[in-house]
Design an enzyme around this catalytic site. Structure first.
Site, PDB file in Angstrom:
ATOM      1  N   ARG A   5       0.832  -1.580  -0.069  1.00 29.12           N
ATOM      2  CA  ARG A   5       0.599  -0.160   0.396  1.00 29.12           C
ATOM      3  C   ARG A   5       0.387   1.251   0.005  1.00 29.12           C
ATOM      4  NH1 ARG A   5      -4.459  -2.154   3.914  1.00 29.12           N
ATOM      5  NH2 ARG A   5      -6.463  -3.797   2.133  1.00 29.12           N
ATOM      6  N   LYS A  17     -20.608 -18.212  -1.805  1.00 30.00           N
ATOM      7  CA  LYS A  17     -21.632 -18.043  -1.261  1.00 30.00           C
ATOM      8  C   LYS A  17     -22.691 -17.054  -1.778  1.00 30.00           C
ATOM      9  CE  LYS A  17     -22.047 -17.814   3.936  1.00 30.00           C
ATOM     10  NZ  LYS A  17     -21.816 -17.619   5.057  1.00 30.00           N
ATOM     11  N   GLY A  59     -13.591  -4.559  -0.422  1.00 32.72           N
ATOM     12  CA  GLY A  59     -14.726  -4.271   0.054  1.00 32.72           C
ATOM     13  C   GLY A  59     -15.201  -3.309  -1.547  1.00 32.72           C
ATOM     14  N   GLY A  98     -11.487  -9.086  -2.799  1.00 39.84           N
ATOM     15  CA  GLY A  98     -11.224  -9.677  -1.498  1.00 39.84           C
ATOM     16  C   GLY A  98      -9.980 -10.839  -2.621  1.00 39.84           C
TER      17      GLY A  98
HETATM   18  P1  AMP Z   1     -15.259 -15.384  -1.126  1.00 39.06           P
HETATM   19  O1  AMP Z   1     -15.563 -14.198   0.254  1.00 39.06           O
HETATM   20  O2  AMP Z   1     -16.892 -14.910  -1.031  1.00 39.06           O
HETATM   21  O3  AMP Z   1     -14.999 -14.569  -2.404  1.00 39.06           O
HETATM   22  O4  AMP Z   1     -15.391 -16.369  -0.778  1.00 39.06           O
HETATM   23  C1  AMP Z   1     -13.793 -17.540  -0.515  1.00 39.06           C
HETATM   24  C2  AMP Z   1     -13.573 -18.527  -0.211  1.00 39.06           C
HETATM   25  O5  AMP Z   1     -14.512 -19.510  -0.911  1.00 39.06           O
HETATM   26  C3  AMP Z   1     -12.188 -19.382   0.067  1.00 39.06           C
HETATM   27  O6  AMP Z   1     -12.031 -19.428   1.947  1.00 39.06           O
HETATM   28  C4  AMP Z   1     -12.883 -20.574  -0.443  1.00 39.06           C
HETATM   29  O7  AMP Z   1     -12.056 -21.369   0.440  1.00 39.06           O
HETATM   30  C5  AMP Z   1     -14.020 -20.669  -0.473  1.00 39.06           C
HETATM   31  N1  AMP Z   1     -14.499 -21.579  -1.905  1.00 39.06           N
HETATM   32  C6  AMP Z   1     -15.009 -21.220  -2.421  1.00 39.06           C
HETATM   33  N2  AMP Z   1     -15.231 -23.011  -3.534  1.00 39.06           N
HETATM   34  C7  AMP Z   1     -15.162 -23.559  -2.102  1.00 39.06           C
HETATM   35  C8  AMP Z   1     -16.430 -24.702  -2.617  1.00 39.06           C
HETATM   36  N3  AMP Z   1     -15.647 -25.413  -3.725  1.00 39.06           N
HETATM   37  N4  AMP Z   1     -16.801 -24.740  -0.720  1.00 39.06           N
HETATM   38  C9  AMP Z   1     -16.221 -24.117   0.170  1.00 39.06           C
HETATM   39  N5  AMP Z   1     -15.863 -23.276   0.067  1.00 39.06           N
HETATM   40  C10 AMP Z   1     -15.398 -22.699  -1.048  1.00 39.06           C
END
Ligand code: AMP
Length: 395
Positions: free
Chosen positions: A35, A197, A376, A353
């Site tokens: 940064r 998610k 974010g 992220g």
């Molecule tokens: P996000 O913060 O929503 O972008 O999610 C990132 C996280 O999703 C990472 O820590 C990954 O380990 C998790 N992730 C990716 N694919 C899977 C999966 N098939 N099952 C569970 N977690 C997952």
């Protein structure tokens, strides 16, 4: 968009909001200088013009004045990176700061103590913003990471510089890169959305359906879609209450002529751990007791075709649990496809992220057209929101 080149900084004092929220170890050494490095072009340009700079930032989330969050810990490192002496004041507002700012000569740098030692900063307090504004002649916002917050130093302060407020080089680059993807994009445009998610990405999905030709969905999100479509997902992560939403997204995509690409096969594991047993299975046929933790080989072949035909690529979210070595292959391979497409002339933006950490971890950062610095803030821009820190400069 007003940027640094719109102002001659000769003899001027630039009050710059930077993001020096850097990680420190237990001895208060800076462990990652990204940064500070990222702010250097803006600072150099102003100093080379014959101006002086007053740097303001937050560090961590202090409750009042907490010594461990003092920006004094980063003075030496900042000075080393900028190649110049950096003066420091122990309060970002008040007599000491005003005197130091008034005495600042062209070519000199002053760093103010942590803005968040005052609760007025995050409250967006007007009187506090006015006190900050007293210190400089021109306001420069170069802190993308906090541009989605209407804090005193990121947003409110701008109104005290009606004619003299500009984007710093870093913030301008973030805005330009996102515009290249969402506004002035060369077709075909492909977005890859992964992560855990559907619920955390839903607004992004809805916003980008209007802008893309292809949407690749991967990661844990996959299984909510697959289950909604009638597939067997075993013990894979799934948001049951979002199944209807998933079907609605597919319907909207069809209506908008967006091609959706879901994994067709996955690496399934018999536990959420790196040394679990694994097998490659059809995404619709995951046995009970098994969960999909990464994209399978056929899925990657399909994604490759889409990526290599794309002229603009946006990537947010990993294709699997990349933190575990045995489930990182999908994410690494996708990154390599995007790198290849970029080398052939596509514009690629990685933002928001976890995909940024993945790209850095696997050494792919230099092969992308642009890797965003704000998690974010980038997500909110992808959601189509106007960030207060950006609006305040444009007003
Ligand atoms: P996000 O913060 O929503 O972008 O999610 C990132 C996280 O999703 C990472 O820590 C990954 O380990 C998790 N992730 C990716 N694919 C899977 C999966 N098939 N099952 C569970 N977690 C997952």
């Amino acid at each position: 968009m007003k940027t640094l080149s719109d102002i001659d900084f000769k003899g001027k004092k630039a009050l710059i909001r930077v993001d020096f929220n850097v990680p420190l170890d237990e001895n208060f050494n800076v462990t990652d200088t990204t940064r500070i490095d990222a702010a250097k072009p803006t600072i150099d340009k102003i100093l080379n013009d014959g101006g002086s700079v007053i740097l303001m930032s937050h560090l961590g989330r202090p409750k009042g004045v907490e010594e461990k969050y003092s920006l004094k810990h980063i003075v030496a490192k900042t000075s080393e990176i900028l190649g110049k002496d950096v003066k420091f004041v122990t309060n970002c507002v008040g007599d000491e700061a005003e005197k130091a700012a008034a005495n600042l000569q062209p070519g000199e740098i002053l760093l103010l103590e942590n803005l968040r030692f005052h609760e007025e900063e995050e409250a967006g307090d007007d009187a506090f913003a006015q006190k900050l504004a007293k210190l400089g002649d021109v306001y420069v916002n170069d802190a993308f990471g906090t541009a989605h917050r209407a804090h005193a130093s990121t947003t409110i302060v701008a109104k005290y510089f009606p004619e003299n407020k500009v984007f710093g080089a870093l913030l301008a680059k973030e805005i330009e890169s996102l515009d290249k993807v969402l506004k002035n994009s060369e077709k075909p445009v492909t977005a890859v959305l992964g992560g855990s998610k559907v619920s955390s990405k839903i607004t992004v999905i809805e916003n980008i359906l209007d802008k893309v030709d292809h949407l690749i969905i991967g990661g844990g999100m996959t299984f909510t879609f697959v289950k909604a479509l009638g597939g067997k997902i075993g013990d894979s992560i799934c948001e049951d209450d979002k199944q209807e939403l998933a079907l609605e997204i597919l319907k909207q995509a069809k209506a908008k002529n967006v091609q959706i690409h879901l994994p067709v096969d996955v690496i399934a594991a018999d536990g959420f751990k790196n040394d679990a047993n694994t097998q490659v299975v059809d995404v619709n046929e995951i046995p009970d007791g098994w969960q999909g933790l990464d994209a399978g080989p056929k899925s990657l072949e399909n994604f490759k075709k889409v990526i290599l035909e794309s002229k603009t690529i946006l990537w947010n979210g990993p294709l699997g649990v990349f933190e575990m070595e045995n489930f990182a292959k999908g994410t690494i391979t996708l990154g390599e496809f995007i790198a290849e497409a970029t080398q052939k002339g596509a514009f690629s933006l990685v933002g928001g992220g976890d995909s940024v950490s993945a790209v850095k971890q696997f050494g792919l950062e230099p092969k992308m057209s642009y890797v965003s610095t704000g998690g974010g803030a980038m997500l909110e821009m992808l959601e189509g929101k106007t960030l207060p820190g950006i609006a305040a400069i444009q007003e």
